[in-house]
Every structure is written in structure tokens, then in C-alpha cells.
Design a protein around this motif. Structure first.
Motif, PDB file in Angstrom:
ATOM      1  N   ALA A  44      31.647  38.727  41.695  1.00 36.83           N
ATOM      2  CA  ALA A  44      32.636  38.688  40.834  1.00 36.83           C
ATOM      3  C   ALA A  44      32.318  38.429  39.308  1.00 36.83           C
ATOM      4  CB  ALA A  44      33.654  37.305  41.181  1.00 36.83           C
ATOM      5  N   THR A  47      31.163  41.811  37.888  1.00 32.50           N
ATOM      6  CA  THR A  47      32.235  42.944  38.034  1.00 32.50           C
ATOM      7  C   THR A  47      33.261  42.568  36.527  1.00 32.50           C
ATOM      8  OG1 THR A  47      33.401  41.977  39.605  1.00 32.50           O
ATOM      9  CG2 THR A  47      32.125  43.841  40.140  1.00 32.50           C
ATOM     10  N   SER A  48      33.114  41.332  36.446  1.00 27.39           N
ATOM     11  CA  SER A  48      34.171  40.782  35.209  1.00 27.39           C
ATOM     12  C   SER A  48      33.330  41.208  33.939  1.00 27.39           C
ATOM     13  CB  SER A  48      34.385  38.949  35.516  1.00 27.39           C
ATOM     14  OG  SER A  48      35.360  39.170  36.491  1.00 27.39           O
ATOM     15  N   ASN A  78      43.690  43.868  39.726  1.00 30.58           N
ATOM     16  CA  ASN A  78      43.010  43.144  40.615  1.00 30.58           C
ATOM     17  C   ASN A  78      43.740  43.000  41.995  1.00 30.58           C
ATOM     18  OD1 ASN A  78      40.764  43.365  39.021  1.00 30.58           O
ATOM     19  ND2 ASN A  78      40.298  41.334  38.405  1.00 30.58           N
ATOM     20  N   SER A 214      38.537  47.406  35.331  1.00 37.83           N
ATOM     21  CA  SER A 214      38.869  46.780  36.852  1.00 37.83           C
ATOM     22  C   SER A 214      38.328  47.790  37.916  1.00 37.83           C
ATOM     23  CB  SER A 214      40.338  46.501  37.027  1.00 37.83           C
ATOM     24  OG  SER A 214      41.230  45.563  36.424  1.00 37.83           O
ATOM     25  N   GLU A 217      35.608  46.334  40.330  1.00 38.47           N
ATOM     26  CA  GLU A 217      36.077  45.459  41.133  1.00 38.47           C
ATOM     27  C   GLU A 217      36.541  46.357  42.414  1.00 38.47           C
ATOM     28  OE1 GLU A 217      36.794  42.562  37.738  1.00 38.47           O
ATOM     29  OE2 GLU A 217      36.486  44.547  38.098  1.00 38.47           O
ATOM     30  N   ASN A 236      35.730  38.714  45.771  1.00 41.58           N
ATOM     31  CA  ASN A 236      35.508  39.349  44.424  1.00 41.58           C
ATOM     32  C   ASN A 236      36.614  39.278  43.477  1.00 41.58           C
ATOM     33  OD1 ASN A 236      34.531  40.973  42.573  1.00 41.58           O
ATOM     34  ND2 ASN A 236      34.984  42.962  43.583  1.00 41.58           N
ATOM     35  N   SER A 240      37.055  37.079  40.338  1.00 40.48           N
ATOM     36  CA  SER A 240      37.303  37.843  39.089  1.00 40.48           C
ATOM     37  C   SER A 240      38.410  37.154  38.587  1.00 40.48           C
ATOM     38  CB  SER A 240      37.450  39.245  39.315  1.00 40.48           C
ATOM     39  OG  SER A 240      36.145  40.031  40.097  1.00 40.48           O
ATOM     40  N   ASN A 244      38.380  36.150  34.630  1.00 44.00           N
ATOM     41  CA  ASN A 244      39.102  36.673  33.422  1.00 44.00           C
ATOM     42  C   ASN A 244      39.861  35.499  32.822  1.00 44.00           C
ATOM     43  OD1 ASN A 244      38.314  39.247  34.284  1.00 44.00           O
ATOM     44  ND2 ASN A 244      40.275  39.565  35.405  1.00 44.00           N
TER      45      ASN A 244
END
Length: 308
Positions: A44, A47-48, A78, A214, A217, A236, A240, A244
Motif C-alpha cells: 500500500a 503504490t501510494s 481505489n 491509482s 493500486e 492494498n 492506500s 493517502n
């Protein structure tokens, strides 16, 4: 040229996501950590990073609305797009972790705190510090709480391999570079095109940058489902979204306090809140199937129709 960059960047996203999933599985297997926790933390946060980079750069450049719109839009996509697609394509998805009991607070509480913070139309540096403390609390919660049974499906070939820290860190790093770098090139090429048509900062942040950032993700979650690790996909997305709010908005508002036009952003914020409530309803009723997918994708369709 932008179309060529977009195609190459998408390829990098796909290959990078595969590296991230494989190496995350190795770590989960080696330390006997559930795929959900790995998905909600390591994957997470990784990918953020595109959201964090995009929002911090927007904040540094004095583009507050773009920074906030990126987070609002990313959280909407997401939940509605990524989880909608995950639930649609996954078969017999039955997470062993009781997500509603253990994680429902992390779905809704960051949203409530965000709503309270923006009532004065400003996310201050003090608010940013509070957001970062929420991130610390989330990590402590995942790693100090009751452990899940480690019964997730894992690649049998991985279980036979000897764990090698150097190899894992190297390939994990390559995976994140490809994933995040690919997302950044997708965002940059898309944003250049949008600016030619005179699109506002809020719309660029809400749609182009949010959707672009995004993509990691989305790709990681789809690869996770393909490899039989749907729990990692759900973890995830929840992780995420927490990142965020806490990490992305926290760091961005510390660089510069972020201002928001509540009239302009009202509809999109309501959709974000509604999406979070919808996810809460799904995990409460364990609708990890096509019913849940249709529910989320319907919200996404209404969001897009009303926006354009």
C-alpha cells in the motif's frame, strides 16, 4: 509522442506490479505475515508513492486544489474502480480476516477526520502532523494486534525457494521503480494533453492525476487476484486510502498549508464519503462478489456521469 510514452509506461506498470507481488509474497512467507497485512503496509505504501509525489509537488508549487483533488479522486477510484473490478473478476473470494471487525475504523475514521479538518477550508501544518500520527497508529495497529492465521494461498514455487534478502530487496526495488515511474509518466503525458484544452487544476487533480496515480493500486490488485491473493488486493486498497489521507495530505500540508474551495469540491467529497460508506457496507455483509462489484461500479458510473 505522448501515446508512445503512455504505452511504455503501462508496460512498466504491469511488470513492476508483478515484481512487487512476488517479492511481497516472499516476505510474507519468510516472516509468517498474512497477505492482508503485507498488502496494507508494504504494498500500500509503495503504490501510494505516486500520489505522495504528485501532491507534494503540487503543494510545493502552490497548487493546493490539485494536491487535495488527487487524494479525493484517488480514494474514489481505489474503492469504486479497483475494488469493483477485483470483486468482479475474483472467484470464490472469502478472506479469512474479518475485515469489518478488525479494519472498519480505518475505512471511515480518516474520512471523518478529513471532513472535520476542511471545515475552515484549510488543512494546516498542525493538521498535517496529526495526519502523520494517524499513519504511525495504523502501522502499530497492524503489527501489534492479533495475528491472522497464515493460511493464504501462496505460490508453491516460492515456498520451495531459499529466502534471499539481497535478491528480494533488489527485485522489490525494481518493482516499485517500474510501477511508480510508469505511473508518473502516465500522469505527466496525460496532464500535458489536458492543459492544452485548458482544464482546471481541480479537474486535472481529480481525474487525470488521481486516476493515473491509482494505476499502481489497480495493476497490483489485479495481479494479486490473478495469483490467488485477493486479501492482499483488499489490504492494498484500505492501506492506500489510509496512506493517502495520513501520509500524502500530511506531508503535503506540512510543505504548505492546503486551501480548498468547498463549493467546487462539494460533490466530489460527498462521493468519496459515499464510497467509503459503501465499502463499509460491503465488508460488513461480506459482499466480495459480483453484487459488491456492481454496487461499487454503479457509484463510479454515477460519479463520472455527473462530473462530465
Amino acid at each position: 509522442m505522448d501515446f508512445i510514452i503512455f504505452t511504455v509506461a503501462m508496460a512498466a506498470l504491469v511488470y513492476g506490479a508483478d515484481f512487487v507481488i512476488k517479492e511481497s509474497q516472499r516476505i510474507a512467507l519468510h516472516f509468517n505475515i498474512s497477505h492482508y497485512v503485507i498488502g496494507a503496509t508494504l504494498v500500500a505504501f509503495g503504490t501510494s508513492m505516486p500520489e505522495m509525489a504528485a501532491s507534494m509537488m503540487a503543494s510545493y508549487g502552490g497548487k493546493s486544489e490539485m494536491a487535495i483533488a488527487n487524494v479525493v479522486g484517488s480514494n474514489i477510484f481505489n474503492i469504486t474502480l479497483i475494488l469493483g473490478v477485483v470483486f468482479l473478476i475474483s472467484k470464490n473470494m472469502n478472506p479469512k480476516r474479518d475485515i469489518f471487525v478488525k479494519d472498519s475504523a480505518w475505512i471511515i475514521v480518516p474520512v471523518v477526520i478529513f471532513m472535520l479538518m476542511i471545515q475552515d477550508s484549510v488543512i494546516s501544518r498542525a493538521d498535517g502532523i496529526l495526519f502523520l500520527l494517524i499513519m504511525v497508529s495504523y502501522i502499530l495497529f497492524l503489527f501489534t494486534g492479533p495475528k491472522d492465521d497464515f493460511e493464504d494461498a501462496i505460490d508453491e514455487d516460492l515456498s520451495k525457494e531459499k529466502f534471499n534478502w539481497l535478491k528480494t530487496i533488489l527485485f522489490l526495488g525494481i518493482g516499485f521503480v517500474l510501477t511508480i515511474g510508469g505511473a508518473n509518466f502516465v500522469v505527466e503525458s496525460g496532464t500535458d494533453i489536458a492543459r492544452l484544452f485548458g482544464v482546471s487544476e481541480w479537474i486535472i487533480g481529480l481525474f487525470l492525476i488521481a486516476l493515473g496515480t491509482s494505476l499502481p493500486e489497480l495493476v497490483v490488485s489485479l495481479v494479486a487476484v490473478k495469483n490467488g491473493n485477493a486479501e492482499m488486493g483488499i489490504g492494498n486498497i484500505i492501506g492506500s486510502n489510509v496512506a493517502n489521507f495520513s501520509m500524502v495530505l500530511g506531508a503535503s500540508s506540512i510543505i504548505n498549508p492546503l486551501t480548498i474551495n468547498l463549493i467546487t469540491a462539494q460533490f466530489d467529497i460527498y462521493v468519496m464519503v459515499g464510497s467509503s460508506i459503501a465499502l463499509l457496507f460491503i465488508v460488513a455483509n461480506k459482499l466480495y462478489n459480483k453484487t459488491g462489484a456492481i454496487f461499487l461500479l454503479t457509484i463510479l458510473s454515477l460519479f463520472l456521469l455527473n462530473s462530465f
